[in-house]
Scaffold this motif. Structure first.
Motif, PDB file in Angstrom:
ATOM      1  N   ASP A   1      67.747  22.248  40.431  1.00  0.00           N
ATOM      2  CA  ASP A   1      66.390  21.804  41.012  1.00  0.00           C
ATOM      3  C   ASP A   1      65.514  22.537  40.071  1.00  0.00           C
ATOM      4  OD1 ASP A   1      64.598  20.756  42.814  1.00  0.00           O
ATOM      5  OD2 ASP A   1      65.345  21.887  44.472  1.00  0.00           O
ATOM      6  N   THR A   2      64.059  22.140  40.411  1.00  0.00           N
ATOM      7  CA  THR A   2      62.900  22.809  39.979  1.00  0.00           C
ATOM      8  C   THR A   2      62.847  24.307  40.126  1.00  0.00           C
ATOM      9  OG1 THR A   2      61.587  20.549  39.801  1.00  0.00           O
ATOM     10  CG2 THR A   2      60.446  22.908  39.703  1.00  0.00           C
ATOM     11  N   VAL A   3      62.670  25.141  39.027  1.00  0.00           N
ATOM     12  CA  VAL A   3      62.618  26.439  38.997  1.00  0.00           C
ATOM     13  C   VAL A   3      61.300  26.723  39.798  1.00  0.00           C
ATOM     14  CG1 VAL A   3      62.453  28.736  38.011  1.00  0.00           C
ATOM     15  CG2 VAL A   3      64.113  26.912  37.241  1.00  0.00           C
ATOM     16  N   ALA A   4      61.318  27.638  40.922  1.00  0.00           N
ATOM     17  CA  ALA A   4      60.094  27.537  41.426  1.00  0.00           C
ATOM     18  C   ALA A   4      58.853  28.364  40.774  1.00  0.00           C
ATOM     19  CB  ALA A   4      60.242  28.323  42.840  1.00  0.00           C
ATOM     20  N   SER A   5      58.009  28.186  40.702  1.00  0.00           N
ATOM     21  CA  SER A   5      56.779  29.185  39.910  1.00  0.00           C
ATOM     22  C   SER A   5      56.535  30.307  41.082  1.00  0.00           C
ATOM     23  CB  SER A   5      55.259  28.159  40.015  1.00  0.00           C
ATOM     24  OG  SER A   5      55.417  27.338  39.233  1.00  0.00           O
ATOM     25  N   LYS A   6      55.810  31.334  40.471  1.00  0.00           N
ATOM     26  CA  LYS A   6      55.912  32.686  40.970  1.00  0.00           C
ATOM     27  C   LYS A   6      54.230  32.944  41.384  1.00  0.00           C
ATOM     28  CE  LYS A   6      57.343  37.318  40.637  1.00  0.00           C
ATOM     29  NZ  LYS A   6      58.351  38.328  39.847  1.00  0.00           N
TER      30      LYS A   6
ATOM     31  N   PRO B   1      58.771  29.141  21.124  1.00  0.00           N
ATOM     32  CA  PRO B   1      58.076  29.811  22.172  1.00  0.00           C
ATOM     33  C   PRO B   1      58.075  28.828  23.483  1.00  0.00           C
ATOM     34  CG  PRO B   1      56.437  28.924  20.314  1.00  0.00           C
ATOM     35  CD  PRO B   1      58.011  28.737  19.921  1.00  0.00           C
ATOM     36  N   SER B   2      58.238  29.726  24.487  1.00  0.00           N
ATOM     37  CA  SER B   2      58.251  29.199  25.930  1.00  0.00           C
ATOM     38  C   SER B   2      56.951  28.462  26.128  1.00  0.00           C
ATOM     39  CB  SER B   2      58.721  30.222  26.895  1.00  0.00           C
ATOM     40  OG  SER B   2      60.220  30.434  26.753  1.00  0.00           O
ATOM     41  N   LYS B   3      56.713  27.813  26.947  1.00  0.00           N
ATOM     42  CA  LYS B   3      55.373  27.079  27.615  1.00  0.00           C
ATOM     43  C   LYS B   3      55.414  27.933  28.858  1.00  0.00           C
ATOM     44  CE  LYS B   3      54.654  24.135  24.241  1.00  0.00           C
ATOM     45  NZ  LYS B   3      53.330  24.394  23.204  1.00  0.00           N
ATOM     46  N   VAL B   4      54.212  28.027  29.528  1.00  0.00           N
ATOM     47  CA  VAL B   4      53.997  28.609  30.826  1.00  0.00           C
ATOM     48  C   VAL B   4      52.970  27.823  31.156  1.00  0.00           C
ATOM     49  CG1 VAL B   4      52.588  30.462  30.200  1.00  0.00           C
ATOM     50  CG2 VAL B   4      53.570  30.499  32.200  1.00  0.00           C
ATOM     51  N   THR B   5      52.814  27.554  32.495  1.00  0.00           N
ATOM     52  CA  THR B   5      51.820  26.843  32.954  1.00  0.00           C
ATOM     53  C   THR B   5      50.996  27.885  34.217  1.00  0.00           C
ATOM     54  OG1 THR B   5      52.625  24.779  32.765  1.00  0.00           O
ATOM     55  CG2 THR B   5      50.732  24.814  34.400  1.00  0.00           C
ATOM     56  N   ILE B   6      49.717  28.257  33.753  1.00  0.00           N
ATOM     57  CA  ILE B   6      48.971  29.107  34.811  1.00  0.00           C
ATOM     58  C   ILE B   6      48.142  28.324  35.562  1.00  0.00           C
ATOM     59  CG2 ILE B   6      47.345  30.884  34.826  1.00  0.00           C
ATOM     60  CD1 ILE B   6      50.078  31.854  33.577  1.00  0.00           C
TER      61      ILE B   6
ATOM     62  N   VAL C   1      49.251  32.008  39.769  1.00  0.00           N
ATOM     63  CA  VAL C   1      50.436  31.270  39.979  1.00  0.00           C
ATOM     64  C   VAL C   1      50.981  30.786  38.386  1.00  0.00           C
ATOM     65  CG1 VAL C   1      51.953  29.528  40.937  1.00  0.00           C
ATOM     66  CG2 VAL C   1      50.198  30.356  41.962  1.00  0.00           C
ATOM     67  N   ALA C   2      52.367  31.273  37.919  1.00  0.00           N
ATOM     68  CA  ALA C   2      52.653  30.875  36.750  1.00  0.00           C
ATOM     69  C   ALA C   2      54.172  30.291  36.855  1.00  0.00           C
ATOM     70  CB  ALA C   2      52.700  32.308  35.852  1.00  0.00           C
TER      71      ALA C   2
END
Length: 386
Positions: free
Chosen positions: A26-31, A71-76, A128-129
């Motif tokens: 499933d989608t990994v939950a944001s934190k 490099p990983s992407k992160v959405t803030i 949130v990331a």
């Protein structure tokens, strides 16, 4: 008082033929991050590390599971777009970014646009990331019903990641399935991860990063194994080990620091108070150490008439007095027959220490492959007056 007639349809299963059930992550939950997780530094410069470029911010994100080789992407998200965060607009921080300077719990982002005009921690409690889920051990929790003449075969495909200070190739998905046992631990030999949506899209062409396949088999046409889809979970276990140095870690803090050190894995004793002052310490322990891992032992001590708080006294690294034994042919799996016996005695000693009446011991565990973490047990410390 009436008779009822009905037709009963019975399923007929094709015998000796595998039916396949394919499950994906499933989608990994944001934190939602801890309060003020964004650090800014207004020092001028154009470097690639935090503190040497006002366009670089550092995010504290415990257990983010990401890497910076590909490099990983992160959405803030969560910040007010019109807010001002030490000179940086919220709209500049919100969005998807490549990360760098990764540690187990932090990473940096290089922003285009507004540089920081002041130094500090900002963001409040609304940041949130997205995140990956790194692991080296999994346990599948599958609700299944097996009756006589039926069977199931479980297997997985996973995706690689690069560990902190490791050299693995990140974000490559397995091409073949590996058999596992349901409801039991499976131990990998390298770092793996379940990716966030943005990293699956970027590096796997939107394919899922974790596949779980169940083959259903029956030799009786009237019977089939049963899988309860409401009870399908994967527990992921990650060993937090790294190997920081001044050259590979921004803001590196040596383990001799009185109250710190950059290594992620360490055991620190309470302060031990002696009835009689001593001048020598010997630490004995049993350890299981691999070629990609190591252990270091440090001590700090305080003289009988010294009122300096122990938290302000620096650590001193102790010298190992016997030869290191290791082998990565051993698995960290407790199902390996030598798992409990491959411990060797390690001795660390120091003499001619200025007389002390209390001390603390710190064991630092390092490694570049978290699938093979060092293990320590049976620690004993002897203080002598010699």
């Amino acid at each position: 008082m009436e008779d009822l007639t009905f037709t009963l349809h019975q399923a007929q299963f094709t015998v000796d033929t595998e039916g396949t059930l394919l499950l994906t992550n499933d989608t990994v939950a944001s934190k939602t991050l801890n309060n003020n997780p964004i650090e800014t530094n207004s020092s001028s410069g154009s470097g690639s590390t935090f503190g040497g470029n006002p366009n670089i911010i550092r995010i504290t994100h415990p257990g983010h599971g990401m890497q910076d080789s590909s490099p990983s992407k992160v959405t803030i998200s969560g910040l007010s777009n019109t807010g001002d965060f030490n000179g940086i607009a919220g709209s500049v921080i919100n969005g998807t970014h490549s990360i760098g300077n990764v540690t187990e719990d932090t990473y940096t982002i290089t922003l285009s646009g507004d540089p920081a005009t002041s130094t500090g921690a900002v963001g409040g409690a609304v940041v949130v990331a997205t995140q990956d889920r790194a692991f080296e051990v999994i346990q599948s929790q599958i609700g299944q019903l097996l009756v006589q003449e039926t069977d199931v075969l479980h297997s997985i495909k996973t995706t690689s990641t690069q560990s902190i200070h490791g050299t693995e190739t990140a974000y490559t998905k397995d091409t073949a399935f590996t058999n596992v046992v349901a409801n039991d631990n499976f131990y990998f030999t390298s770092a793996r991860a379940i990716l966030s949506d943005i990293n699956e899209t970027t590096y796997l062409s939107s394919a899922k990063s974790f596949d779980y396949q169940i083959k259903l088999i029956s030799s009786n046409p009237n019977l089939s194994p049963v899988i309860d889809l409401n009870r399908t979970n994967i527990l992921c276990v990650h060993n937090k080990v790294d190997s920081p140095t001044n050259s590979n870690t921004t803001g590196f803090v040596a383990e001799t620091d009185p109250d710190g050190g950059s290594a992620a894995a360490k055991y620190i004793t309470r302060e031990v108070t002696l009835e009689n002052p001593s001048t020598s310490l010997e630490v004995r322990l049993a350890a299981n150490v691999f070629p990609t891992s190591s252990i270091e032992v440090y001590r700090k001590s305080r003289a009988p008439d010294d009122e300096t708080p122990m938290s302000q006294i620096p650590y001193v690294q102790m010298t190992q007095s016997n030869t290191l034994k290791n082998s990565e042919e051993r698995s960290q799996s407790p199902y390996n027959e030598t798992y409990r016996t491959n411990f060797f005695d390690f001795n660390y000693g120091e003499t001619d220490i200025p007389e002390f009446s209390s001390f603390k011991i710190k064991i630092v565990m390092k490694g570049t492959n978290p699938a093979y973490p060092p293990r320590v047990k049976d620690m004993r410390t002897i203080a002598l007056a010699i």
